[in-house]
Write a protein that holds these residues in place. Structure first.
Motif, PDB file in Angstrom:
ATOM      1  N   LYS A 170       0.832  -1.209   0.000  1.00  0.00           N
ATOM      2  CA  LYS A 170       0.000   0.000   0.000  1.00  0.00           C
ATOM      3  C   LYS A 170       0.863   1.254   0.000  1.00  0.00           C
ATOM      4  CE  LYS A 170      -4.205  -1.686   2.307  1.00  0.00           C
ATOM      5  NZ  LYS A 170      -5.013  -1.573   3.549  1.00  0.00           N
ATOM      6  N   SER A 171       1.932   1.228   0.771  1.00  0.00           N
ATOM      7  CA  SER A 171       2.845   2.372   0.819  1.00  0.00           C
ATOM      8  C   SER A 171       3.456   2.636  -0.557  1.00  0.00           C
ATOM      9  CB  SER A 171       3.946   2.115   1.853  1.00  0.00           C
ATOM     10  OG  SER A 171       4.862   3.177   1.886  1.00  0.00           O
ATOM     11  N   LYS A 172       3.834   1.576  -1.243  1.00  0.00           N
ATOM     12  CA  LYS A 172       4.379   1.736  -2.591  1.00  0.00           C
ATOM     13  C   LYS A 172       3.313   2.240  -3.565  1.00  0.00           C
ATOM     14  CE  LYS A 172       8.577   0.913  -1.882  1.00  0.00           C
ATOM     15  NZ  LYS A 172       9.610   1.933  -2.174  1.00  0.00           N
ATOM     16  N   ALA A 173       2.081   1.803  -3.369  1.00  0.00           N
ATOM     17  CA  ALA A 173       0.997   2.274  -4.235  1.00  0.00           C
ATOM     18  C   ALA A 173       0.846   3.791  -4.130  1.00  0.00           C
ATOM     19  CB  ALA A 173      -0.309   1.574  -3.875  1.00  0.00           C
ATOM     20  N   VAL A 174       0.951   4.309  -2.919  1.00  0.00           N
ATOM     21  CA  VAL A 174       0.871   5.762  -2.719  1.00  0.00           C
ATOM     22  C   VAL A 174       2.088   6.449  -3.346  1.00  0.00           C
ATOM     23  CG1 VAL A 174       0.884   7.599  -0.997  1.00  0.00           C
ATOM     24  CG2 VAL A 174      -0.514   5.555  -0.627  1.00  0.00           C
ATOM     25  N   GLU A 175       3.276   5.878  -3.104  1.00  0.00           N
ATOM     26  CA  GLU A 175       4.516   6.455  -3.626  1.00  0.00           C
ATOM     27  C   GLU A 175       4.528   6.523  -5.151  1.00  0.00           C
ATOM     28  OE1 GLU A 175       9.281   5.274  -3.758  1.00  0.00           O
ATOM     29  OE2 GLU A 175       7.993   4.449  -2.164  1.00  0.00           O
ATOM     30  N   PHE A 176       3.938   5.511  -5.792  1.00  0.00           N
ATOM     31  CA  PHE A 176       3.997   5.415  -7.250  1.00  0.00           C
ATOM     32  C   PHE A 176       2.759   5.967  -7.950  1.00  0.00           C
ATOM     33  CE2 PHE A 176       6.750   1.366  -6.582  1.00  0.00           C
ATOM     34  CZ  PHE A 176       7.865   2.156  -6.345  1.00  0.00           C
ATOM     35  N   GLN A 177       1.887   6.630  -7.208  1.00  0.00           N
ATOM     36  CA  GLN A 177       0.632   7.066  -7.816  1.00  0.00           C
ATOM     37  C   GLN A 177       0.842   8.139  -8.880  1.00  0.00           C
ATOM     38  OE1 GLN A 177      -2.112   5.337  -7.281  1.00  0.00           O
ATOM     39  NE2 GLN A 177      -3.098   6.535  -8.892  1.00  0.00           N
ATOM     40  N   ASP A 178       1.941   8.879  -8.799  1.00  0.00           N
ATOM     41  CA  ASP A 178       2.194   9.920  -9.798  1.00  0.00           C
ATOM     42  C   ASP A 178       3.040   9.418 -10.961  1.00  0.00           C
ATOM     43  OD1 ASP A 178       4.532   9.591  -8.363  1.00  0.00           O
ATOM     44  OD2 ASP A 178       5.091  11.707  -8.481  1.00  0.00           O
ATOM     45  N   GLY A 196       1.069   3.191  -9.368  1.00  0.00           N
ATOM     46  CA  GLY A 196       0.453   3.024  -8.045  1.00  0.00           C
ATOM     47  C   GLY A 196      -0.827   2.227  -8.089  1.00  0.00           C
ATOM     48  N   ASP A 197      -1.612   2.391  -9.170  1.00  0.00           N
ATOM     49  CA  ASP A 197      -2.851   1.614  -9.294  1.00  0.00           C
ATOM     50  C   ASP A 197      -2.546   0.125  -9.445  1.00  0.00           C
ATOM     51  OD1 ASP A 197      -4.485   3.831  -9.068  1.00  0.00           O
ATOM     52  OD2 ASP A 197      -4.587   4.167 -11.234  1.00  0.00           O
ATOM     53  N   THR A 198      -1.489  -0.186 -10.178  1.00  0.00           N
ATOM     54  CA  THR A 198      -1.080  -1.590 -10.308  1.00  0.00           C
ATOM     55  C   THR A 198      -0.748  -2.172  -8.939  1.00  0.00           C
ATOM     56  OG1 THR A 198      -0.242  -1.212 -12.540  1.00  0.00           O
ATOM     57  CG2 THR A 198       0.589  -3.146 -11.375  1.00  0.00           C
ATOM     58  N   PHE A 199       0.000  -1.426  -8.152  1.00  0.00           N
ATOM     59  CA  PHE A 199       0.369  -1.914  -6.819  1.00  0.00           C
ATOM     60  C   PHE A 199      -0.839  -1.979  -5.888  1.00  0.00           C
ATOM     61  CE2 PHE A 199       4.575  -1.681  -8.330  1.00  0.00           C
ATOM     62  CZ  PHE A 199       5.407  -2.333  -7.423  1.00  0.00           C
ATOM     63  N   SER A 200      -1.808  -1.109  -6.071  1.00  0.00           N
ATOM     64  CA  SER A 200      -3.014  -1.191  -5.231  1.00  0.00           C
ATOM     65  C   SER A 200      -3.759  -2.497  -5.476  1.00  0.00           C
ATOM     66  CB  SER A 200      -3.929   0.004  -5.507  1.00  0.00           C
ATOM     67  OG  SER A 200      -4.580  -0.112  -6.767  1.00  0.00           O
ATOM     68  N   GLY A 201      -3.715  -2.985  -6.711  1.00  0.00           N
ATOM     69  CA  GLY A 201      -4.328  -4.278  -7.007  1.00  0.00           C
ATOM     70  C   GLY A 201      -3.627  -5.413  -6.290  1.00  0.00           C
ATOM     71  N   TYR A 202      -2.303  -5.324  -6.203  1.00  0.00           N
ATOM     72  CA  TYR A 202      -1.552  -6.354  -5.486  1.00  0.00           C
ATOM     73  C   TYR A 202      -1.941  -6.384  -4.007  1.00  0.00           C
ATOM     74  CZ  TYR A 202       1.606  -6.236  -9.572  1.00  0.00           C
ATOM     75  OH  TYR A 202       2.133  -6.272 -10.834  1.00  0.00           O
ATOM     76  N   SER A 203      -2.037  -5.212  -3.395  1.00  0.00           N
ATOM     77  CA  SER A 203      -2.373  -5.181  -1.965  1.00  0.00           C
ATOM     78  C   SER A 203      -3.776  -5.715  -1.712  1.00  0.00           C
ATOM     79  CB  SER A 203      -2.242  -3.757  -1.413  1.00  0.00           C
ATOM     80  OG  SER A 203      -3.217  -2.894  -1.970  1.00  0.00           O
ATOM     81  N   GLN A 204      -4.677  -5.423  -2.643  1.00  0.00           N
ATOM     82  CA  GLN A 204      -6.069  -5.838  -2.442  1.00  0.00           C
ATOM     83  C   GLN A 204      -6.215  -7.356  -2.483  1.00  0.00           C
ATOM     84  OE1 GLN A 204      -8.427  -3.671  -1.607  1.00  0.00           O
ATOM     85  NE2 GLN A 204      -9.859  -5.352  -1.270  1.00  0.00           N
TER      86      GLN A 204
END
Length: 447
Positions: A170-178, A196-204
């Motif tokens: 989740k932290s990486k998702a925020v970091e990579f959102q831009d 960041g959206d790609t990483f948000s899918g991983y966390s979910q």
């Protein structure tokens, strides 16, 4: 050495051994895996908790007196705090429905308890492994209950490791959102996407799998202690059966209850199989995540190169300076093993017969193995991979402005058919100029 005898003859045992002849018989006849019960401390401690609860219930029911019961409980407490675990040498995967596990525990407790009375190891007086330590119990309900306690205890560090992984992603998702990059379908270029959206899918997906695993594990709180061999309770007085589960709740600090049908509990281990299935699905999702990281970090010059994984060690004995994605690959191999463990567990479920599933021990041990491997691999994966991932921002920007993402953007302005014609007739720079400048002069009247 000391000599102990049973109906099959006499054996010599080290005078210092806390185990006895039944343990030796198991070692001689049923060993094959090279792994011993002594390597499974959580299981030993859980067995000791069951024996302590049984001693309390037997005391209250008048089956054993307080002096005998207290000595048994003192011995159990030593095992619960981690002492004497080296005296459990049996093969963890022996046959016989777990008889060796129960008898190894009974013998160690009896010998420890008898020392309180000043009697030597192997004398089994005044406390006998079967007559007092195992009173009102059978291997079936003891091991059934203890393996579930052990799995519940072993799940706690795994859940914690998964929580940490989810938070790190989740932290990486925020970091990579831009960071804008390219999505891919069928391994071919697709539309723009925020990294960041790609990483948000991983966390979910990992969070969803954790919740499912927690729910499956919660069903292990229902046990059959007091049901003896097949669930009938024969051999256990009613007064003992009425209190033994509450005594186990008391000594373990875990909220437990009887299964609705104790015959069912003896016959069917689908509760264990479900936990194992959840571990397998989790492993499959983790493999997908780890494979994605390998692809996204591939290169550094001839691959995707959208992210950079932390370098932890040399990647090759041949290529100087080559750094490979060894942490994701380690997780992938761990997950292969977890999937293999599940195959064993599902086989034990299928091969249960009639009144008792005698392969339950193998199911439980493979779940413990899977949980242990996953927990260790995930801690390393989180700390030495996920937390230190960096985005290659220039590369992501370059990919996001490649041909297919631009065509997708153009399609939103002129429609699919016109965009397809333009994609065929014009190059990347021309399409980019069309998007930037607007004013499309392409004739679509004949479409």
């Amino acid at each position: 050495m000391r000599e102990e005898s049973d109906q099959f003859g006499a054996v010599e045992i080290s005078k210092d051994a806390l185990y006895g002849i039944q343990t030796v018989r198991t070692m001689q006849n049923l060993s094959f895996s090279g792994r011993t019960l002594s390597q499974y401390s959580t299981y030993i401690e859980s067995l000791a908790l069951v024996k302590k609860a049984a001693a309390l219930a037997n005391q209250e029911a008048g089956i054993i007196d307080n002096i005998i019961g207290n000595a048994i409980m003192i011995a159990c407490d030593s095992l619960i705090k981690g002492d004497y675990h080296e005296h459990f040498p049996i093969d963890i995967l022996h046959g016989g429905g777990g008889i060796g596990t129960n008898m190894n525990m009974n013998e160690v407790i009896a010998n420890l308890a008898n020392e309180l009375f000043g009697t030597p190891r192997g004398s089994y007086s005044p406390i006998h492994p079967a007559d007092q330590v195992n009173a009102s119990q059978s291997t079936s309900d003891v091991c059934h209950t203890a393996i579930r306690l052990a799995i519940m205890k072993r799940s706690e560090p795994l859940f914690a490791a998964l929580d940490q992984l989810i938070e790190a992603i989740k932290s990486k998702a925020v970091e990579f959102q831009d960071v804008t990059t390219i999505a891919r379908t069928c391994l071919q270029d697709g539309m723009r996407v925020q990294l960041g959206d790609t990483f948000s899918g991983y966390s979910q997906v990992i969070n969803r799998r954790l919740l499912s695993l927690e729910e499956a594990t919660s069903k292990l709180h229902f046990i059959n202690l007091g049901g003896t061999v097949i669930g009938s309770g024969v051999g256990a007085p009613q007064a003992y059966r009425d209190t033994v589960v509450s005594k186990l709740c008391e000594v373990s600090g875990i909220d437990l209850a009887h299964r609705e049908n104790l015959y069912d509990a003896a016959q069917n281990i689908d509760d264990l199989a479900r936990v194992s299935s959840e571990l397998r699905i989790l492993a499959s999702c983790l493999i997908k995540l780890a494979k994605d990281l390998r692809l996204l970090s591939s290169g550094p010059e001839a691959g995707f190169a959208e992210i950079q994984l932390p370098a932890v060690q040399a990647g090759s004995s041949f290529f100087p300076g080559k750094v490979n994605p060894v942490i994701p690959e380690t997780l992938i191999q761990c997950c292969f093993q977890v999937i293999g463990c599940d195959s064993v567990v599902q086989s034990t479920l299928e091969h249960g017969e009639l009144g008792l599933n005698v392969f339950e021990g193998a199911a439980g041990v493979n779940i413990l193995d899977a949980m242990g491997m996953l927990e260790k691999a995930l801690v390393t994966f989180t700390e030495k991979c996920i937390r230190e991932i960096e985005a290659n921002r220039e590369r992501c920007e370059e990919l996001s402005n490649s041909f297919i993402p631009l065509v997708v953007e153009l399609k939103e302005k002129v429609g699919y058919t016109a965009a397809a014609r333009l994609a065929k007739d014009k190059g990347n720079e021309e399409i980019k100029n069309l998007i930037q400048n607007g004013g499309f002069e392409y004739d679509t009247s004949n479409e």
